[in-house]
Design an enzyme around this catalytic site. Structure first.
Site, PDB file in Angstrom:
ATOM      1  N   GLY A 103       0.827  -1.192   0.000  1.00 33.53           N
ATOM      2  CA  GLY A 103       0.000   0.000   0.000  1.00 33.53           C
ATOM      3  C   GLY A 103       0.863   1.244   0.000  1.00 33.53           C
ATOM      4  O   GLY A 103       2.047   1.197   0.367  1.00 33.53           O
TER       5      GLY A 103
ATOM      6  N   CYS B 122       5.165  -6.193   1.806  1.00 27.64           N
ATOM      7  CA  CYS B 122       5.498  -4.778   2.002  1.00 27.64           C
ATOM      8  C   CYS B 122       4.622  -4.186   3.114  1.00 27.64           C
ATOM      9  O   CYS B 122       4.777  -4.535   4.275  1.00 27.64           O
ATOM     10  CB  CYS B 122       5.364  -4.016   0.684  1.00 27.64           C
ATOM     11  SG  CYS B 122       6.221  -2.410   0.702  1.00 27.64           S
ATOM     12  N   TYR B 123       3.674  -3.304   2.789  1.00 28.80           N
ATOM     13  CA  TYR B 123       2.772  -2.755   3.814  1.00 28.80           C
ATOM     14  C   TYR B 123       2.087  -3.889   4.573  1.00 28.80           C
ATOM     15  O   TYR B 123       1.879  -3.799   5.784  1.00 28.80           O
ATOM     16  CB  TYR B 123       1.733  -1.853   3.157  1.00 28.80           C
ATOM     17  CG  TYR B 123       0.759  -1.202   4.114  1.00 28.80           C
ATOM     18  CD1 TYR B 123       1.015   0.052   4.659  1.00 28.80           C
ATOM     19  CD2 TYR B 123      -0.429  -1.841   4.473  1.00 28.80           C
ATOM     20  CE1 TYR B 123       0.117   0.653   5.547  1.00 28.80           C
ATOM     21  CE2 TYR B 123      -1.328  -1.261   5.352  1.00 28.80           C
ATOM     22  CZ  TYR B 123      -1.050  -0.008   5.887  1.00 28.80           C
ATOM     23  OH  TYR B 123      -1.939   0.574   6.759  1.00 28.80           O
TER      24      TYR B 123
ATOM     25  N   HIS C 257       8.643  -7.141  -3.183  1.00 25.37           N
ATOM     26  CA  HIS C 257       7.463  -7.479  -3.981  1.00 25.37           C
ATOM     27  C   HIS C 257       7.750  -8.696  -4.866  1.00 25.37           C
ATOM     28  O   HIS C 257       8.340  -8.563  -5.936  1.00 25.37           O
ATOM     29  CB  HIS C 257       7.064  -6.287  -4.859  1.00 25.37           C
ATOM     30  CG  HIS C 257       6.490  -5.141  -4.087  1.00 25.37           C
ATOM     31  ND1 HIS C 257       5.158  -5.066  -3.766  1.00 25.37           N
ATOM     32  CD2 HIS C 257       7.070  -4.047  -3.548  1.00 25.37           C
ATOM     33  CE1 HIS C 257       4.937  -3.958  -3.078  1.00 25.37           C
ATOM     34  NE2 HIS C 257       6.080  -3.316  -2.922  1.00 25.37           N
TER      35      HIS C 257
ATOM     36  N   GLU D 265       5.659 -10.283  -6.630  1.00 26.12           N
ATOM     37  CA  GLU D 265       4.773 -10.271  -7.791  1.00 26.12           C
ATOM     38  C   GLU D 265       5.331  -9.466  -8.960  1.00 26.12           C
ATOM     39  O   GLU D 265       4.867  -9.612 -10.098  1.00 26.12           O
ATOM     40  CB  GLU D 265       3.399  -9.714  -7.388  1.00 26.12           C
ATOM     41  CG  GLU D 265       3.341  -8.220  -7.111  1.00 26.12           C
ATOM     42  CD  GLU D 265       3.739  -7.837  -5.698  1.00 26.12           C
ATOM     43  OE1 GLU D 265       3.441  -6.696  -5.284  1.00 26.12           O
ATOM     44  OE2 GLU D 265       4.351  -8.672  -4.997  1.00 26.12           O
TER      45      GLU D 265
ATOM     46  N   GLY E 256     -16.100  -4.538 -30.313  1.00 34.09           N
ATOM     47  CA  GLY E 256     -15.157  -5.095 -31.281  1.00 34.09           C
ATOM     48  C   GLY E 256     -13.823  -5.452 -30.668  1.00 34.09           C
ATOM     49  O   GLY E 256     -12.966  -6.037 -31.321  1.00 34.09           O
TER      50      GLY E 256
ATOM     51  N   ASP F 282     -12.471  -8.271 -25.150  1.00 33.38           N
ATOM     52  CA  ASP F 282     -13.407  -8.642 -24.083  1.00 33.38           C
ATOM     53  C   ASP F 282     -14.814  -8.865 -24.616  1.00 33.38           C
ATOM     54  O   ASP F 282     -15.457  -9.881 -24.318  1.00 33.38           O
ATOM     55  CB  ASP F 282     -13.436  -7.558 -23.000  1.00 33.38           C
ATOM     56  CG  ASP F 282     -12.075  -7.316 -22.376  1.00 33.38           C
ATOM     57  OD1 ASP F 282     -11.240  -8.235 -22.424  1.00 33.38           O
ATOM     58  OD2 ASP F 282     -11.854  -6.214 -21.853  1.00 33.38           O
TER      59      ASP F 282
END
Length: 511
Positions: free
Chosen positions: A55, A82-83, A169, A171, A224, A227
């Site tokens: 965060g 982290c946070y 981190h 990730e 288009g 998704d």
């Protein structure tokens, strides 16, 4: 077999969605929840592990975001990042203090031999740090399991309770062995076996859509893009001709996009497509408008009004389908985020949606997962791999007034940029490449005569892990061909610029 999954509590980190994606890449389902989700809610949802995200704030300031303390009594493994690590340390009796300097960037760490998170990993490796506070005193029951020259407690563990904390981190792509660290937490600590597979997700979803919709009909607003097309194919497999796709031609689309979408859906996929020609309506509404925010407001309003008018023609449709994906939902999970930082989005107002029941077949998937499902469904790579295109279309790539002439000019420029970039082997790794038309003229020479003609910008960006965006190092020869083609083949352009600004401090689009 009951699906194993991980709950991720979001404390406002720019990397929260990336954590969820990295977990899913290990074939373990993950879901992002609010930072203050009650322990009783978590108990009822039965996650196999909990991850506390990073965060932007300090755990030491008044009003710092806190989780429910009771979640540490659920008997569920917890990983704080982290946070999240600082939060865990403080709430469990440790001490967290501001560092003398903020740690941001690479740092070499040394892990402790035998720590479960670092099994199978070279014990010295580089990680990505981004923090100001640090844990000074461990909570009771914890031990240090990694340290660095700058930070004596880089990682901590209480293996009796399956609590772990990482100051770095895992990730982020910059961290070496980050995926292995997460895999160790998921498999060794949480017992997740990786049974969430997209290959079976599509079949399960089609069956669920059949049950949800029954014999009713569905309207889908189709853009288009990846998704909406994947959503259309899933719905078509479930209900066939009872799906009605509305495609609004705003006049702000890429070169030949209407024809290409029609060919793919109607001809190749056999999906009913209703094209609504509305270009003149949009151009009229945008006449004289140069402010970027006003452009977006007008375009969004016109889209909504056109869709609402057309939807009324299908009075016997009970359901409204949307191409909502998980990142759209996850962006609103943490209320700590500054509303001014919320990404622009377009959505139908409640008074329009009130006439329908909502169907969102992709609401559990991230963009990369949507692409993977598209391939499972047999959609061609040209569509699946197409680059993202913001809903306001070319309007936000035209600085100044949006007119039919400016749109046509930008389309001609843009198609030449794409044609040359596609020749590169690196093209598939580029997130976006496009052109911007500026409202200024520059001095030039053509046929030995002075000219004052328009200026355009070429923008190419990479997006390594969904958040950090850097400009693409396009070969000079390619840039030279792009420039030559534009100034020689597109009347009215005599100067081509190349944007070499990353995000931040810039944004990807110019408006």
């Amino acid at each position: 077999m009951q699906r194993k999954w991980i709950a991720i509590l979001d404390f406002g980190s720019q990397y929260t969605q990336l954590i969820a994606q990295r977990v899913r890449a290990q074939q373990v389902y993950s879901e992002i929840l609010r930072f203050d989700t009650a322990a009783e809610v978590l108990r009822a949802k039965k996650p196999d592990g909990i991850i506390l995200s990073g965060g932007p704030d300090s755990i030491s300031v008044k009003g710092a975001l806190l989780c429910d303390p009771a979640l540490f009594e659920l008997g569920i493994p917890v990983l704080g990042i982290c946070y999240g690590m600082q939060l865990m340390a403080k709430m469990l009796g440790g001490t967290v203090n501001p560092g003398e300097t903020q740690a941001y960037g690479f740092e070499r760490v040394a892990a402790v031999h035998g720590a479960r998170l670092f099994v199978g990993i070279t014990l010295d490796f580089d990680v990505w740090m981004s923090h100001g506070d640090s844990v000074d005193v461990l909570p009771p029951g914890f031990k240090v399991c990694a340290r660095s020259l700058e930070c004596p407690i880089v990682a901590m563990r209480d293996e009796a309770r399956n609590f772990y904390g990482l100051q770095f981190h895992p990730e982020v792509a910059y961290t070496q062995n980050g995926d292995k660290v997460l895999r160790n937490f998921l498999s060794s600590v949480c017992g997740c076996t990786g049974n969430w597979k997209l290959s079976t997700w599509a079949d399960t979803t089609v069956e669920a859509l059949k049950q949800q919709i029954g014999d009713e009909r569905v309207i889908l607003g189709l853009s288009g893009g990846v998704d909406s097309v994947v959503a259309a194919v899933l719905l078509h497999k479930a209900i066939g001709e009872r799906l009605h796709c509305l495609f609004v031609d705003s006049g702000l689309l890429r070169f030949n996009e209407v024809r290409q979408v029609e060919e793919r859906l109607r001809t190749k996929l056999g999906i009913t497509l209703n094209i609504v020609p509305a270009a003149e309506r949009f151009y009229t509404a945008l006449t004289g408008v140069t402010d970027p925010e006003e452009k977006r407001h007008i375009i969004g309003r016109e889209f909504i009004e056109v869709f609402a008018e057309e939807a009324k023609k299908f009075g016997n449709c009970k359901f409204l389908a949307q191409g909502t994906i998980y990142s759209d939902i996850a962006d609103g999970v943490c209320l700590s985020k500054d509303p001014a930082q919320v990404v622009h989005a377009i959505g139908l107002p409640d008074e329009v949606k009130a006439d329908f029941e909502i169907v969102e077949p992709l609401r559990d998937l991230f963009k990369d997962e949507v692409r993977a499902v598209g391939r499972v469904l047999g959609i061609d790579d040209e569509l699946i791999d197409r680059q993202p295109f913001s809903w306001p279309g070319l309007a936000i790539r035209i600085s100044g007034e949006v007119t039919a002439e400016n749109v046509q000019l930008l389309q001609q420029i843009d198609v030449r940029v794409k044609a040359e970039m596609r020749k590169l082997a690196m093209y598939k790794d580029i997130w976006k490449c496009f052109a911007i038309l500026l409202p200024v003229k520059a001095l030039g020479i053509r046929d030995s005569k002075r000219t004052y003609e328009r200026v355009c910008v070429v923008r190419c960006v990479d997006n390594a892990d969904g958040r950090a965006v850097d400009w693409t190092r396009v070969p000079y020869d390619t840039l030279n061909r792009i420039s030559n083609r534009i100034v020689n083949e597109v009347p009215g352009i005599n100067r081509v610029l190349f944007d070499i600004t990353s995000k931040p401090p810039a944004t990807v689009e110019w408006e």
